[in-house]
Design a protein around this motif. Structure first.
Motif, PDB file in Angstrom:
ATOM      1  N   ASP A 249       0.834  -1.199   0.000  1.00  6.14           N
ATOM      2  CA  ASP A 249       0.000   0.000   0.000  1.00  6.14           C
ATOM      3  C   ASP A 249       0.875   1.259   0.000  1.00  6.14           C
ATOM      4  OD1 ASP A 249      -2.606   1.412   0.516  1.00  6.14           O
ATOM      5  OD2 ASP A 249      -1.516   1.997   2.336  1.00  6.14           O
ATOM      6  N   GLY A 250       1.976   1.190   0.750  1.00  3.49           N
ATOM      7  CA  GLY A 250       2.882   2.334   0.819  1.00  3.49           C
ATOM      8  C   GLY A 250       3.432   2.694  -0.552  1.00  3.49           C
TER       9      GLY A 250
ATOM     10  N   ASN B 295       3.878   6.838  -1.908  1.00  3.22           N
ATOM     11  CA  ASN B 295       5.321   6.916  -2.113  1.00  3.22           C
ATOM     12  C   ASN B 295       5.786   8.279  -2.637  1.00  3.22           C
ATOM     13  OD1 ASN B 295       7.989   5.960  -2.247  1.00  3.22           O
ATOM     14  ND2 ASN B 295       7.760   5.685  -4.453  1.00  3.22           N
ATOM     15  N   ALA B 296       6.368   9.050  -1.734  1.00  5.44           N
ATOM     16  CA  ALA B 296       7.072  10.285  -2.112  1.00  5.44           C
ATOM     17  C   ALA B 296       8.034  10.567  -0.968  1.00  5.44           C
ATOM     18  CB  ALA B 296       6.095  11.434  -2.282  1.00  5.44           C
ATOM     19  N   ASN B 297       9.133  11.231  -1.263  1.00  4.20           N
ATOM     20  CA  ASN B 297      10.117  11.419  -0.191  1.00  4.20           C
ATOM     21  C   ASN B 297       9.553  12.335   0.901  1.00  4.20           C
ATOM     22  OD1 ASN B 297      12.431  11.236   1.302  1.00  4.20           O
ATOM     23  ND2 ASN B 297      13.784  11.464  -0.452  1.00  4.20           N
TER      24      ASN B 297
ATOM     25  N   GLN C  53       3.590  15.248   1.581  1.00  2.86           N
ATOM     26  CA  GLN C  53       3.044  15.555   2.906  1.00  2.86           C
ATOM     27  C   GLN C  53       2.307  14.351   3.490  1.00  2.86           C
ATOM     28  OE1 GLN C  53       0.939  19.287   2.704  1.00  2.86           O
ATOM     29  NE2 GLN C  53       2.806  20.371   2.143  1.00  2.86           N
ATOM     30  N   ASP C  54       1.645  13.644   2.596  1.00  3.16           N
ATOM     31  CA  ASP C  54       0.942  12.428   3.010  1.00  3.16           C
ATOM     32  C   ASP C  54       1.946  11.406   3.561  1.00  3.16           C
ATOM     33  OD1 ASP C  54      -1.100  10.467   3.150  1.00  3.16           O
ATOM     34  OD2 ASP C  54      -0.519   9.694   1.172  1.00  3.16           O
ATOM     35  N   ALA C  55       3.027  11.191   2.820  1.00  7.18           N
ATOM     36  CA  ALA C  55       4.057  10.229   3.258  1.00  7.18           C
ATOM     37  C   ALA C  55       4.676  10.684   4.573  1.00  7.18           C
ATOM     38  CB  ALA C  55       5.129  10.093   2.174  1.00  7.18           C
ATOM     39  N   THR C  56       4.912  11.986   4.693  1.00  5.90           N
ATOM     40  CA  THR C  56       5.499  12.539   5.925  1.00  5.90           C
ATOM     41  C   THR C  56       4.568  12.302   7.111  1.00  5.90           C
ATOM     42  OG1 THR C  56       6.585  14.243   4.618  1.00  5.90           O
ATOM     43  CG2 THR C  56       6.453  14.627   6.990  1.00  5.90           C
ATOM     44  N   ASP C  57       3.273  12.555   6.907  1.00  9.87           N
ATOM     45  CA  ASP C  57       2.305  12.354   8.003  1.00  9.87           C
ATOM     46  C   ASP C  57       2.310  10.901   8.459  1.00  9.87           C
ATOM     47  OD1 ASP C  57       1.637  14.959   7.876  1.00  9.87           O
ATOM     48  OD2 ASP C  57      -0.261  14.671   6.793  1.00  9.87           O
ATOM     49  N   LEU C  58       2.335   9.980   7.483  1.00 12.00           N
ATOM     50  CA  LEU C  58       2.314   8.550   7.841  1.00 12.00           C
ATOM     51  C   LEU C  58       3.577   8.169   8.601  1.00 12.00           C
ATOM     52  CD1 LEU C  58       0.855   7.038   4.546  1.00 12.00           C
ATOM     53  CD2 LEU C  58      -0.253   7.071   6.792  1.00 12.00           C
ATOM     54  N   HIS C  59       4.712   8.651   8.114  1.00  7.90           N
ATOM     55  CA  HIS C  59       6.011   8.353   8.736  1.00  7.90           C
ATOM     56  C   HIS C  59       6.046   8.916  10.168  1.00  7.90           C
ATOM     57  CE1 HIS C  59      10.353   7.828   9.020  1.00  7.90           C
ATOM     58  NE2 HIS C  59      10.545   9.120   9.160  1.00  7.90           N
TER      59      HIS C  59
ATOM     60  N   PRO D 247      14.910   8.358   5.141  1.00  5.28           N
ATOM     61  CA  PRO D 247      14.603   7.206   5.993  1.00  5.28           C
ATOM     62  C   PRO D 247      13.801   6.157   5.217  1.00  5.28           C
ATOM     63  CG  PRO D 247      13.124   9.024   6.491  1.00  5.28           C
ATOM     64  CD  PRO D 247      14.062   9.519   5.429  1.00  5.28           C
ATOM     65  N   ASP D 248      13.715   4.965   5.753  1.00  2.00           N
ATOM     66  CA  ASP D 248      12.914   3.916   5.112  1.00  2.00           C
ATOM     67  C   ASP D 248      11.454   4.133   5.508  1.00  2.00           C
ATOM     68  OD1 ASP D 248      11.847   1.689   3.994  1.00  2.00           O
ATOM     69  OD2 ASP D 248      13.359   0.307   4.769  1.00  2.00           O
ATOM     70  N   PHE D 249      10.869   5.181   4.897  1.00  8.12           N
ATOM     71  CA  PHE D 249       9.549   5.647   5.358  1.00  8.12           C
ATOM     72  C   PHE D 249       8.411   4.690   5.020  1.00  8.12           C
ATOM     73  CE2 PHE D 249      10.705   7.719   1.382  1.00  8.12           C
ATOM     74  CZ  PHE D 249       9.630   7.417   0.561  1.00  8.12           C
ATOM     75  N   ILE D 250       8.635   3.797   4.077  1.00 12.30           N
ATOM     76  CA  ILE D 250       7.600   2.796   3.803  1.00 12.30           C
ATOM     77  C   ILE D 250       7.624   1.751   4.936  1.00 12.30           C
ATOM     78  CG2 ILE D 250       6.830   0.987   2.200  1.00 12.30           C
ATOM     79  CD1 ILE D 250       6.458   3.725   0.937  1.00 12.30           C
ATOM     80  N   SER D 251       8.834   1.390   5.356  1.00 18.52           N
ATOM     81  CA  SER D 251       8.966   0.355   6.394  1.00 18.52           C
ATOM     82  C   SER D 251       8.586   0.868   7.787  1.00 18.52           C
ATOM     83  CB  SER D 251      10.398  -0.180   6.429  1.00 18.52           C
ATOM     84  OG  SER D 251      10.674  -0.847   5.223  1.00 18.52           O
ATOM     85  N   THR D 252       8.835   2.162   8.054  1.00 18.78           N
ATOM     86  CA  THR D 252       8.454   2.655   9.390  1.00 18.78           C
ATOM     87  C   THR D 252       6.942   2.533   9.573  1.00 18.78           C
ATOM     88  OG1 THR D 252       8.356   4.923   8.526  1.00 18.78           O
ATOM     89  CG2 THR D 252      10.396   4.257   9.644  1.00 18.78           C
TER      90      THR D 252
END
Ligand code: PLP
Length: 406
Positions: free
Chosen positions: A44-45, A50-52, A62-68, A277-282
Motif C-alpha cells: 500500500d505504501g 510513495n514520495a520522499n 506531505q501524506d508520506a510525511t504524516d504517515l512516517h 529514511p525507510d519511510f515505507i517500512s516505518t
C-alpha cells in the motif's frame, strides 16, 4: 487465550512446505515471519503513498510525511516514551547500538573510561564498543554468568568504578533466553550516576516494555524481529542525553543550515536521521506493533511460556540432551546439544525434515567461549508455533540421535 489457528492464517509462509514436508519454522530469534497486514501495508505504501518525506510541498510528500511521523508516534506509544522526538529510526538494533557507541562515546568517553557489558551480549553490543576502544582507548568490562546462565549481579556490581560511563546490556539473551533484571540493574547504575542502554532486540517481541517505568537511558530494537519489515529499527534515548550527543552521520535531513563555513544541526529526532529514511517500512512497523498489541503481549507471554515449558519437559526426556540457558526467568528459546553430535549436523538433518532451527555461535562468540563450546542448536518460538510443532522437533532430534548411534 490465543486463537492459534486463526493467527496462523495471518502468516501464509508458515503453512508452506520444504522438501515436501510442512515447514516448522523455529528460527524466530533470527527473524520473525510477517503477517499479511504488514505485507499489505508495504504494498500500500509503494502503491499509494510513495514520495520522499519532509522535503516536499506537494500532497503526496506531505501524506508520506504524516504517515512516517505517525509511525514514530506509534513507536513512542508502544515503548511509552515521553515524546516522539526521543524515537530515532535506524536500520535496526545494530545501527542503534553503533549510533550510541559512536555518539555517546564521542561526547562522554575518553581514554581509560569504561563501559560495562555482559558475557551474553550479541556481537553488535561488543564490537561497537571495540571500535570506540580502537578510536579512543576506552575499556570494556564484562559481567559473567552463574551456572544457570543468569547474570551474576554481584560480579556486575563489582565492575563499577569511578571511570564507568555506561552499562550496555541485553534485555533477553538471544542464545539462552535469559531475561535480565534490567530494572534492578538500571536502579543500581543510576545510584552511581551511570546511564544504561538496554538491547531489546529479543525482548520487545515477547514482553511488555515501558521505557519510563524501566527508566533506561537508551533502548534499542529491530523491526524485523517483531513481525515488522527488515531495514528499520529504533533507538529510544532520553532527550537529556540525545541533546548533548553529536550527530552520527552527516547528510540531508540532519541539518538546519549548511554553508562551507558553518553548518548547524537539526533538532531531535532528525539530528540523528541523515538521508532518506525507510519511510515505507516505518509505517509497516507501526502496523506490526498494532498487530502484536491487538493479540496482546500478556497473552503472548503466557502462551509462549506454555510452549517453553512443554519443550523443556520433552527435551529432558531425550538421552544426552544438554540445554544451555536454565534461568528462572526465561523467554521461549531453547539452545541445546545432544551427546557429541555437532550442532551443524543436527541443524542440517532437522532441516531435511522441514524443521528450521539455527546453528552456530549465534553472533555471541564470547558467550560460547564462556560456555566452553563452539556453538549450539537453537529453536526460538513465536506465538504462531504450536505444541505439535515442538513434538515434530523432538521426534526429529530423536531420529537424528539414532542416526548417530545414540
Ligand atoms: N542484539 C540481540 C540480542 C540480537 O538477538 C540481535 C539479532 O539477533 C541483534 C542485537 C542484532 O539485530 P539486527 O541484526 O537486527 O541489527
Amino acid at each position: 487465550m490465543l486463537d492459534i489457528n486463526s493467527i496462523r492464517k495471518d502468516f501464509p509462509i508458515i503453512e508452506s512446505t520444504v522438501y515436501g514436508k510442512p515447514l516448522v519454522y523455529l528460527d524466530n530469534g533470527a527473524t520473525t515471519q510477517k503477517p499479511l497486514c504488514v505485507i499489505d501495508k508495504l504494498r500500500d505504501g509503494y502503491l499509494h503513498h510513495n514520495a520522499n518525506v519532509h522535503r516536499g510541498v506537494h500532497f503526496l510528500s506531505q501524506d508520506a510525511t504524516d504517515l512516517h511521523e505517525s509511525a514514530r508516534q506509534r513507536v513512542q506509544q508502544f515503548l511509552n516514551a515521553r515524546e516522539s522526538a526521543e524515537i530515532i529510526f535506524t536500520r535496526g538494533t545494530t545501527e542503534s547500538i553503533n549510533l550510541v557507541a559512536y555518539s555517546f562515546g564521542e561526547a562522554f568517553m575518553n581514554e581509560g573510561d569504561e563501559v560495562i557489558v555482559t558475557d551474553m551480549e550479541h556481537h553488535s553490543n561488543i564490537v561497537s564498543w571495540q571500535l570506540l576502544q580502537a578510536r579512543k582507548g576506552i575499556v570494556i568490562r564484562h559481567a559473567r554468568l552463574n551456572e544457570l546462565q543468569e547474570l551474576d549481579l554481584e560480579h556486575l556490581q563489582s565492575l563499577f568504578s569511578e571511570r564507568t560511563r555506561l552499562v550496555s546490556l541485553t534485555h533477553v539473551s538471544n542464545v539462552l533466553g535469559t531475561v535480565n533484571p534490567v530494572k534492578k540493574i538500571i536502579d543500581y547504575a543510576h545510584s552511581k550516576n551511570v546511564p544504561v542502554l538496554v538491547d531489546g532486540a529479543q525482548s520487545v517481541p515477547h514482553l511488555k516494555v515501558d521505557v519510563q517505568a524501566l527508566d533506561c537511558d537508551f533502548f534499542v530494537f529491530s523491526g524485523h524481529k517483531i513481525y515488522g519489515p527488515t531495514g528499520v529499527g529504533v533507538l529510544y534515548g532520553k532527550r537529556e542525553w540525545l541533546d548533548k550527543m553529536p550527530p552520527y552521520q552527516g547528510g540531508g535531513e540532519m541539518i538546519k543550515t549548511v554553508s562551507f563555513e558553518v553548518t548547524t544541526f537539526n533538532e531531535l529526532p532528525y539530528k540523528f536521521e541523515a538521508g532518506t529514511p525507510d519511510f515505507i517500512s516505518t509505517v509497516a512497523l507501526a502496523t506490526a506493533l498494532d498487530y502484536v498489541e491487538a493479540i496482546g503481549l500478556d497473552d503472548i507471554m503466557e502462551y509462549e511460556h506454555q510452549l517453553l515449558t512443554f519443550c523443556t519437559d520433552e527435551f529432558h526426556k531425550i538421552p544426552g540432551m544438554r540445554i544451555f540457558g536454565n534461568a528462572h526467568e526465561k523467554s521461549a528459546v531453547m539452545s541445546f546439544l545432544v551427546g557429541d553430535i555437532h550442532h551443524y549436523d543436527m541443524g542440517m538433518l532437522l532441516d531435511k525434515l522441514g524443521i528450521a532451527v539455527r546453528t552456530g555461535h549465534h553472533c555471541a562468540e564470547p558467550l560460547m567461549h564462556s560456555l566452553g563450546i563452539l556453538g549450539t542448536v537453537r529453536a526460538s518460538f513465536s506465538f504462531y508455533n504450536t505444541e505439535e510443532e515442538i513434538e515434530k522437533l523432538v521426534a526429529g532430534i530423536r531420529r537424528v540421535s539414532k542416526m548417530f548411534g545414540m
